[in-house]
Design a protein around this motif. Sequence first.
Motif, PDB file in Angstrom:
ATOM      1  N   VAL A 127     -12.683   5.131   1.204  1.00  0.00           N
ATOM      2  CA  VAL A 127     -12.550   6.467   0.624  1.00  0.00           C
ATOM      3  C   VAL A 127     -13.966   7.026   0.476  1.00  0.00           C
ATOM      4  N   TRP A 128     -14.224   8.170   1.081  1.00  0.00           N
ATOM      5  CA  TRP A 128     -15.567   8.703   1.178  1.00  0.00           C
ATOM      6  C   TRP A 128     -15.551  10.220   1.086  1.00  0.00           C
ATOM      7  N   ALA A 129     -16.740  10.826   1.154  1.00  0.00           N
ATOM      8  CA  ALA A 129     -16.880  12.284   1.220  1.00  0.00           C
ATOM      9  C   ALA A 129     -18.167  12.610   1.965  1.00  0.00           C
ATOM     10  N   THR A 130     -18.208  13.772   2.576  1.00  0.00           N
ATOM     11  CA  THR A 130     -19.385  14.176   3.341  1.00  0.00           C
ATOM     12  C   THR A 130     -20.609  14.344   2.445  1.00  0.00           C
ATOM     13  N   TRP A 131     -20.412  14.653   1.181  1.00  0.00           N
ATOM     14  CA  TRP A 131     -21.522  14.876   0.235  1.00  0.00           C
ATOM     15  C   TRP A 131     -21.957  13.594  -0.472  1.00  0.00           C
ATOM     16  N   CYS A 132     -21.329  12.476  -0.172  1.00  0.00           N
ATOM     17  CA  CYS A 132     -21.626  11.202  -0.832  1.00  0.00           C
ATOM     18  C   CYS A 132     -22.610  10.406   0.024  1.00  0.00           C
ATOM     19  N   LYS A 133     -23.874  10.382  -0.388  1.00  0.00           N
ATOM     20  CA  LYS A 133     -24.914   9.714   0.401  1.00  0.00           C
ATOM     21  C   LYS A 133     -24.622   8.225   0.627  1.00  0.00           C
ATOM     22  N   PRO A 134     -24.259   7.432  -0.414  1.00  0.00           N
ATOM     23  CA  PRO A 134     -23.955   6.012  -0.152  1.00  0.00           C
ATOM     24  C   PRO A 134     -22.786   5.829   0.816  1.00  0.00           C
ATOM     25  N   LEU A 139      -9.229  10.531   8.087  1.00  0.00           N
ATOM     26  CA  LEU A 139      -8.097  11.175   7.446  1.00  0.00           C
ATOM     27  C   LEU A 139      -8.648  11.930   6.241  1.00  0.00           C
ATOM     28  N   ARG A 140      -7.813  12.764   5.608  1.00  0.00           N
ATOM     29  CA  ARG A 140      -8.249  13.471   4.409  1.00  0.00           C
ATOM     30  C   ARG A 140      -7.083  13.582   3.439  1.00  0.00           C
ATOM     31  N   ILE A 141      -7.365  13.325   2.166  1.00  0.00           N
ATOM     32  CA  ILE A 141      -6.338  13.502   1.140  1.00  0.00           C
ATOM     33  C   ILE A 141      -6.001  14.983   1.082  1.00  0.00           C
ATOM     34  N   ALA A 142      -4.710  15.310   1.168  1.00  0.00           N
ATOM     35  CA  ALA A 142      -4.277  16.694   1.243  1.00  0.00           C
ATOM     36  C   ALA A 142      -4.677  17.497   0.012  1.00  0.00           C
ATOM     37  N   ASP A 143      -4.528  16.903  -1.154  1.00  0.00           N
ATOM     38  CA  ASP A 143      -4.850  17.598  -2.396  1.00  0.00           C
ATOM     39  C   ASP A 143      -5.826  16.730  -3.181  1.00  0.00           C
ATOM     40  N   THR A 144      -7.061  17.181  -3.283  1.00  0.00           N
ATOM     41  CA  THR A 144      -8.068  16.362  -3.951  1.00  0.00           C
ATOM     42  C   THR A 144      -7.701  16.078  -5.406  1.00  0.00           C
ATOM     43  N   SER A 146     -11.177  10.815   3.618  1.00  0.00           N
ATOM     44  CA  SER A 146     -12.105  11.710   2.938  1.00  0.00           C
ATOM     45  C   SER A 146     -11.443  12.386   1.738  1.00  0.00           C
ATOM     46  N   VAL A 147     -12.264  12.640   0.724  1.00  0.00           N
ATOM     47  CA  VAL A 147     -11.804  13.407  -0.440  1.00  0.00           C
ATOM     48  C   VAL A 147     -12.423  14.802  -0.424  1.00  0.00           C
ATOM     49  N   ASP A 148     -12.938  15.226   0.739  1.00  0.00           N
ATOM     50  CA  ASP A 148     -13.464  16.583   0.873  1.00  0.00           C
ATOM     51  C   ASP A 148     -12.331  17.589   0.732  1.00  0.00           C
ATOM     52  N   ASP A 149     -12.707  18.829   0.395  1.00  0.00           N
ATOM     53  CA  ASP A 149     -11.706  19.877   0.146  1.00  0.00           C
ATOM     54  C   ASP A 149     -11.033  20.413   1.401  1.00  0.00           C
ATOM     55  N   SER A 150     -11.694  20.271   2.552  1.00  0.00           N
ATOM     56  CA  SER A 150     -11.112  20.872   3.752  1.00  0.00           C
ATOM     57  C   SER A 150     -11.452  20.065   5.008  1.00  0.00           C
ATOM     58  N   ASP A 151     -10.610  20.256   6.024  1.00  0.00           N
ATOM     59  CA  ASP A 151     -10.881  19.645   7.327  1.00  0.00           C
ATOM     60  C   ASP A 151     -12.133  20.267   7.943  1.00  0.00           C
ATOM     61  N   ASP A 152     -12.382  21.551   7.627  1.00  0.00           N
ATOM     62  CA  ASP A 152     -13.567  22.225   8.165  1.00  0.00           C
ATOM     63  C   ASP A 152     -14.849  21.546   7.699  1.00  0.00           C
ATOM     64  N   ALA A 153     -14.878  21.095   6.450  1.00  0.00           N
ATOM     65  CA  ALA A 153     -16.069  20.405   5.926  1.00  0.00           C
ATOM     66  C   ALA A 153     -16.332  19.129   6.718  1.00  0.00           C
ATOM     67  N   LEU A 202       0.836  -1.190   0.000  1.00  0.00           N
ATOM     68  CA  LEU A 202       0.000   0.000   0.000  1.00  0.00           C
ATOM     69  C   LEU A 202       0.874   1.245   0.000  1.00  0.00           C
ATOM     70  N   ALA A 203       0.572   2.164  -0.887  1.00  0.00           N
ATOM     71  CA  ALA A 203       1.226   3.478  -0.897  1.00  0.00           C
ATOM     72  C   ALA A 203       0.138   4.506  -0.609  1.00  0.00           C
ATOM     73  N   TRP A 204       0.271   5.209   0.498  1.00  0.00           N
ATOM     74  CA  TRP A 204      -0.718   6.214   0.879  1.00  0.00           C
ATOM     75  C   TRP A 204      -0.523   7.472   0.046  1.00  0.00           C
ATOM     76  N   PRO A 205      -1.586   8.217  -0.197  1.00  0.00           N
ATOM     77  CA  PRO A 205      -1.431   9.538  -0.815  1.00  0.00           C
ATOM     78  C   PRO A 205      -0.967  10.522   0.254  1.00  0.00           C
ATOM     79  N   ALA A 206      -0.597  11.722  -0.146  1.00  0.00           N
ATOM     80  CA  ALA A 206      -0.281  12.758   0.841  1.00  0.00           C
ATOM     81  C   ALA A 206      -1.565  13.088   1.596  1.00  0.00           C
ATOM     82  N   LEU A 207      -1.469  13.055   2.911  1.00  0.00           N
ATOM     83  CA  LEU A 207      -2.639  13.291   3.752  1.00  0.00           C
ATOM     84  C   LEU A 207      -2.541  14.655   4.428  1.00  0.00           C
TER      85      LEU A 207
END
Length: 198
Positions: free
Chosen positions: A89-96, A141-146, A119-126, A67-72
Amino acid sequence: MDRLPALIRVALGTLALACAVGGCEDKKASSEPPPSRVNAAKVTANQGATTEAFCDVYAKAADAKPLAWPALASGAPPAAAKTWRWINVWATWCKPCVEEMPRLAKWRDKLGIDLAFVSVDDSDDAIAAFRKEHPGTPASLRIADTKAQEAWIAQLGLPGAPPIPIHIIVDDQSRVRCVRAGGVLESDYAIIEKLIRE
């Protein structure tokens, strides 16, 4: 005006012929959703489903890549797990994605595996705002650069821009054994259990 009854008879005759040839079923609305990518991977004991069929990308232990992680956004990735790890891998706007989180947490406990949400959200605030509205949401966790998401997912073997959620199942040696795009259903538990027992 005299031609109208004749046209109606022709139309009814054509419909009757079509029913005789192709069959006419009562196409009532169903409460079941139409078949989808998720339903196509549905597992039942009679289907004899395999882990290879469940995963979009599958590797046996000898062929699996590390496994190679992305920049977080948080910096360093989590330490290697001593058990199997399921990365969601998820997002706050992804209902499923949101709907399956409690199921994954329940399965984590039953299977005795590590579960990491990315998360693939744009910000930690989201994510923080979402967790405030939904207190049961696990830490993520969150991917640093979407923009890096697509390259990371492609490196895992999924080409293009696959839909989220994406499930990455990593064995106890930190090797990627299964990558799957799309949600999982309650009926998928048996195949997940089979995969981590291989």
